[in-house]
Design an enzyme around this catalytic site. Structure first.
Site, short mmCIF file in Angstrom:
data_model
loop_
_atom_site.label_atom_id
_atom_site.label_comp_id
_atom_site.label_asym_id
_atom_site.label_seq_id
_atom_site.Cartn_x
_atom_site.Cartn_y
_atom_site.Cartn_z
N ASP A 1 6.46 -70.71 -24.16
CA ASP A 1 5.99 -69.79 -23.13
C ASP A 1 4.53 -70.12 -22.84
OD1 ASP A 1 5.35 -67.67 -21.47
OD2 ASP A 1 5.55 -66.13 -23.03
N HIS B 1 9.69 -67.40 -22.17
CA HIS B 1 9.22 -66.26 -21.39
C HIS B 1 10.40 -65.54 -20.73
CE1 HIS B 1 5.94 -64.06 -19.51
NE2 HIS B 1 6.72 -63.95 -18.45
N SER C 1 4.95 -59.12 -20.04
CA SER C 1 4.34 -60.10 -19.15
C SER C 1 3.19 -59.46 -18.35
CB SER C 1 5.40 -60.70 -18.24
OG SER C 1 4.93 -61.84 -17.56
#
Length: 367
Positions: A309, A339, A159
């Protein structure tokens, strides 16, 4: 989509946390980062130390790190993995990703260095990238002291950590005094803060664990922008014409033709808005837009994306940029993933997380 009940509960929890943060932020009653840390402690179970792993907390160039080493003997130098945690540049820590790093060390046999970079909003962009570059340079220079072959160091992150992975690899381009990283491993990376209406943002803006409004909130806190400009970022009024042309060209590629994408017409360019958030277009925030001359010198890459996501298309776009510049890319797209799914690899009900994690391990071992 896998684990719908888990996602429903997560949506309720994270929406509540965001509302609480925004309220306290406006009233100036509580440090925002402390709210994130408090939420993490509620969600994160206590982790046991693996007896097969030796852990040591150190500082690399003044940056706190935790080094994970297998206790088993090794013939020759091991691979090294520099790891940058996710958390929207505002949350996450060495502790929050401790179990992840122990698992990578145990299963891959690599020495893992987890970096405790400074967090927003107290430490704004580019503090996080500066810390990660500093720690990585230190490790590349001292790898042999930790039993690592300096030519086999992999840069990895999830991320926001994927953003930092891309940023560190680009920052090291042209450094003749250092060994070149062997590879970059990016797990659902954030690589641009320009277009918040990519197909994946349109389709998944209300899907946990990262909602569109959460991504925008963290972006503004990271760059020190006025939260009132968030709506302008969604409209795209901060994006100069030349960058719009690049996005339009990239989004016309084959990867996006089957995604039901309805092109978003950006609002007219507003120089005043641009001046307030122009850092979002530069390397620390948007490595996607770096020059071809830099991109083509990057190490081989592994990119993991998840269908559900908002950052899915960030990974797809970065994959295309790398491949167009001759950089080998291994891509793993998790069709039922969301995610944060890799961080749930140890939950028996999150099968896709375990499969994704093991795929990453396999890639590292086979390098």
């Amino acid at each position: 989509m896998a684990n719908p009940e888990l996602l429903r509960r997560s949506y309720t929890f994270f929406t509540g946390v965001l509302l609480l943060m925004e309220a306290f932020d406006k009233l100036g009653l509580w440090n925002i980062t402390r709210i994130f840390v408090f939420a993490q402690k509620i969600l994160m179970p206590l982790q046991k130390n693996d007896p097969e792993i030796f852990k040591k907390d150190l500082q690399f160039g003044g940056v706190p790190v935790r080094v994970y080493q297998p206790r088993s003997p090794s013939v020759g130098g091991r691979k090294g993995v520099m790891f940058f945690h996710g958390g929207g540049f505002m949350a996450g820590s060495i502790e929050s990703h401790d179990h992840f790093c122990q698992y990578v060390t145990k299963k891959s046999g690599a020495v893992v260095v987890s970096v405790g970079y400074r967090l927003a909003p107290e430490h704004r962009c580019p503090a996080a990238l500066d810390d990660c570059v500093m720690a990585t340079v230190h490790f590349l220079k001292t790898a042999q002291e930790h039993g690592v072959d300096p030519s086999t160091v992999i840069i990895c992150g999830d991320s926001a950590g994927g953003n930092l992975t891309a940023g560190v690899c680009q920052a090291l381009v042209g450094r003749s005094d250092l060994p070149k990283p062997l590879a970059q491993v990016m797990i659902y990376p954030l690589v641009q803060m320009v277009d918040f209406n990519l197909p994946s943002y349109q389709q998944n803006k209300m899907v946990p664990l990262l909602l569109q409004k959460h991504a925008l909130y963290c972006t503004m806190k990271y760059v020190g922008g006025d939260l009132s400009l968030s709506k302008e970022l969604i409209k795209g009024s901060h994006v100069p014409p030349e960058m719009r042309q690049k996005l339009s060209r990239w989004l016309s590629s084959e990867e996006f033709k089957d995604k039901g994408y309805k092109p978003h017409i950006m609002a007219p360019f507003n120089k005043e808005v641009y001046e307030g958030v122009k850092i979002t277009l530069d390397l620390p925030c948007s490595p996607l837009f770096s020059d071809d001359a830099v991109i083509r010198q990057l190490p081989q890459a592994y990119i993991l994306t998840c269908e559900f996501d908002v950052l899915r298309d960030d990974g797809i776009l970065y994959k295309k940029r790398l491949e167009d510049n001759g950089v080998p890319v291994t891509c793993n797209h998790v069709k039922d993933g969301f995610h944060g799914v890799v961080g749930l690899f140890d939950r028996p009900d999150v099968v896709s997380g375990k499969l994704a994690m093991d795929n990453i391990i396999t890639y590292i071992k086979n390098l």
